[in-house]
Design an enzyme around this catalytic site. Sequence first.
Site, PDB file in Angstrom:
ATOM      1  N   LYS A   1     -14.656  -2.790   2.565  1.00 15.15           N
ATOM      2  CA  LYS A   1     -15.352  -1.511   2.389  1.00 15.15           C
ATOM      3  C   LYS A   1     -16.859  -1.610   2.646  1.00 15.15           C
ATOM      4  O   LYS A   1     -17.477  -0.624   3.042  1.00 15.15           O
ATOM      5  CB  LYS A   1     -15.098  -0.953   0.980  1.00 15.15           C
ATOM      6  CG  LYS A   1     -13.663  -0.501   0.745  1.00 15.15           C
ATOM      7  CD  LYS A   1     -13.516   0.118  -0.633  1.00 15.15           C
ATOM      8  CE  LYS A   1     -12.097   0.557  -0.894  1.00 15.15           C
ATOM      9  NZ  LYS A   1     -11.955   1.235  -2.203  1.00 15.15           N
TER      10      LYS A   1
ATOM     11  N   ASN B   1     -17.830  -3.651 -13.565  1.00 17.27           N
ATOM     12  CA  ASN B   1     -18.981  -3.404 -12.697  1.00 17.27           C
ATOM     13  C   ASN B   1     -18.687  -3.873 -11.275  1.00 17.27           C
ATOM     14  O   ASN B   1     -19.547  -4.412 -10.593  1.00 17.27           O
ATOM     15  CB  ASN B   1     -20.220  -4.116 -13.260  1.00 17.27           C
ATOM     16  CG  ASN B   1     -21.508  -3.642 -12.613  1.00 17.27           C
ATOM     17  OD1 ASN B   1     -21.532  -2.602 -11.951  1.00 17.27           O
ATOM     18  ND2 ASN B   1     -22.571  -4.399 -12.796  1.00 17.27           N
ATOM     19  N   GLY B   2     -17.442  -3.646 -10.830  1.00 16.68           N
ATOM     20  CA  GLY B   2     -17.051  -4.013  -9.475  1.00 16.68           C
ATOM     21  C   GLY B   2     -17.164  -2.841  -8.521  1.00 16.68           C
ATOM     22  O   GLY B   2     -17.848  -1.854  -8.793  1.00 16.68           O
ATOM     23  N   GLY B   3     -16.456  -2.936  -7.403  1.00 20.47           N
ATOM     24  CA  GLY B   3     -16.539  -1.908  -6.373  1.00 20.47           C
ATOM     25  C   GLY B   3     -16.097  -0.539  -6.839  1.00 20.47           C
ATOM     26  O   GLY B   3     -16.727   0.473  -6.519  1.00 20.47           O
TER      27      GLY B   3
ATOM     28  N   ASN C   1     -14.681   3.914   2.628  1.00 17.96           N
ATOM     29  CA  ASN C   1     -13.224   3.733   2.623  1.00 17.96           C
ATOM     30  C   ASN C   1     -12.507   4.680   3.582  1.00 17.96           C
ATOM     31  O   ASN C   1     -11.283   4.640   3.684  1.00 17.96           O
ATOM     32  CB  ASN C   1     -12.662   3.891   1.203  1.00 17.96           C
ATOM     33  CG  ASN C   1     -12.541   5.344   0.776  1.00 17.96           C
ATOM     34  OD1 ASN C   1     -13.325   6.194   1.204  1.00 17.96           O
ATOM     35  ND2 ASN C   1     -11.554   5.636  -0.061  1.00 17.96           N
TER      36      ASN C   1
ATOM     37  N   SER D   1       0.818  -1.215   0.000  1.00 15.72           N
ATOM     38  CA  SER D   1       0.000   0.000   0.000  1.00 15.72           C
ATOM     39  C   SER D   1       0.852   1.266   0.000  1.00 15.72           C
ATOM     40  O   SER D   1       1.853   1.359   0.705  1.00 15.72           O
ATOM     41  CB  SER D   1      -0.912   0.014   1.226  1.00 15.72           C
ATOM     42  OG  SER D   1      -1.605   1.241   1.305  1.00 15.72           O
TER      43      SER D   1
ATOM     44  N   TYR E   1      -3.171   2.877 -11.535  1.00  9.95           N
ATOM     45  CA  TYR E   1      -2.053   3.822 -11.390  1.00  9.95           C
ATOM     46  C   TYR E   1      -0.682   3.160 -11.524  1.00  9.95           C
ATOM     47  O   TYR E   1       0.344   3.854 -11.504  1.00  9.95           O
ATOM     48  CB  TYR E   1      -2.146   4.577 -10.057  1.00  9.95           C
ATOM     49  CG  TYR E   1      -2.215   3.711  -8.826  1.00  9.95           C
ATOM     50  CD1 TYR E   1      -1.060   3.201  -8.250  1.00  9.95           C
ATOM     51  CD2 TYR E   1      -3.436   3.415  -8.234  1.00  9.95           C
ATOM     52  CE1 TYR E   1      -1.127   2.403  -7.118  1.00  9.95           C
ATOM     53  CE2 TYR E   1      -3.516   2.623  -7.096  1.00  9.95           C
ATOM     54  CZ  TYR E   1      -2.357   2.122  -6.546  1.00  9.95           C
ATOM     55  OH  TYR E   1      -2.422   1.336  -5.425  1.00  9.95           O
TER      56      TYR E   1
ATOM     57  N   GLY F   1      -4.664   6.829 -13.176  1.00  8.60           N
ATOM     58  CA  GLY F   1      -5.331   6.723 -11.886  1.00  8.60           C
ATOM     59  C   GLY F   1      -4.618   7.331 -10.699  1.00  8.60           C
ATOM     60  O   GLY F   1      -5.164   7.330  -9.590  1.00  8.60           O
TER      61      GLY F   1
END
Length: 270
Positions: A65, A126-128, A86, A14, A212, A233
């Site tokens: 989330k 069509n996800g989160g 989030n 992350s 990104y 991104g």
Amino acid sequence: MEFYGLIGEKLSHSLSPKIHNTLFKDLKIEGAYKLFEVEKENLGKLIESIKLLKIKGVNVTIPYKQDVMEYLDFISDEAKKIGAVNTIYLEDNKLYGYNTDYYGFGTILNNNEIVIRDNVAMVLGNGGAAKAVITYLLDHGIKKIYLVSRKIKGNSADKDERIEFKTYEEISEIKGDILINTTPLGMYPKVDDTPVNEDIINNFNSLIDIIYNPRETRFLKIGKNSNKKVCGGIEMLVGQAIKAEEIWQECQLDNKLTQGLYSIFENEFK
């Protein structure tokens, strides 16, 4: 010392600690940003410990989330529409939930002067991540959204007459203004993948890829070679972090500071 953190399952890669620790330094805040890796069965205990330990704010990433929402005292309008949180802020021993991916996507549009009102967009996936993108588009006056998925399925953000579901086999003749990739196709290390081919890309004026890493996906390179406006991104990643910080600090960050942050993290990836 103020404490903050990120809740998720696998967090070793992350960028959130680096982004927020950079912001703490710029804002002269004595803050520490930690990673909280947790199994699903222990999520409730971790959320409760936020109150006990007086952790001022946390970010939440996949796969939690949606799961965190049941533990919160307040959920913002955009997070309710999207069905995901989030960002959590602790104030007066109550937990407030927000979705700053919504604002991060808006950052891409605003920074690159992409107009959505009365225009036509196609969203791939069509996800989160798509839910935040779709909700932002609907809230800001989009005329039409073609929502493209391998399997046609609805979610809470999709119950709007401006949305038309399509499979990838049905989109070759569709023309519009903005083409948005919310799928992982093209993400490192599979950098040669693209969700759609050049013929479909050429039917749109502007391309947005919320990936990104790499900074410029094959999807965007194809668009760039066809003289389309292309946006990666990294602005969404940094933009959602900036919005989270504004929520936690209850202030609006200086534009010069935020632009400097984009410059720093644009150079993270090739």
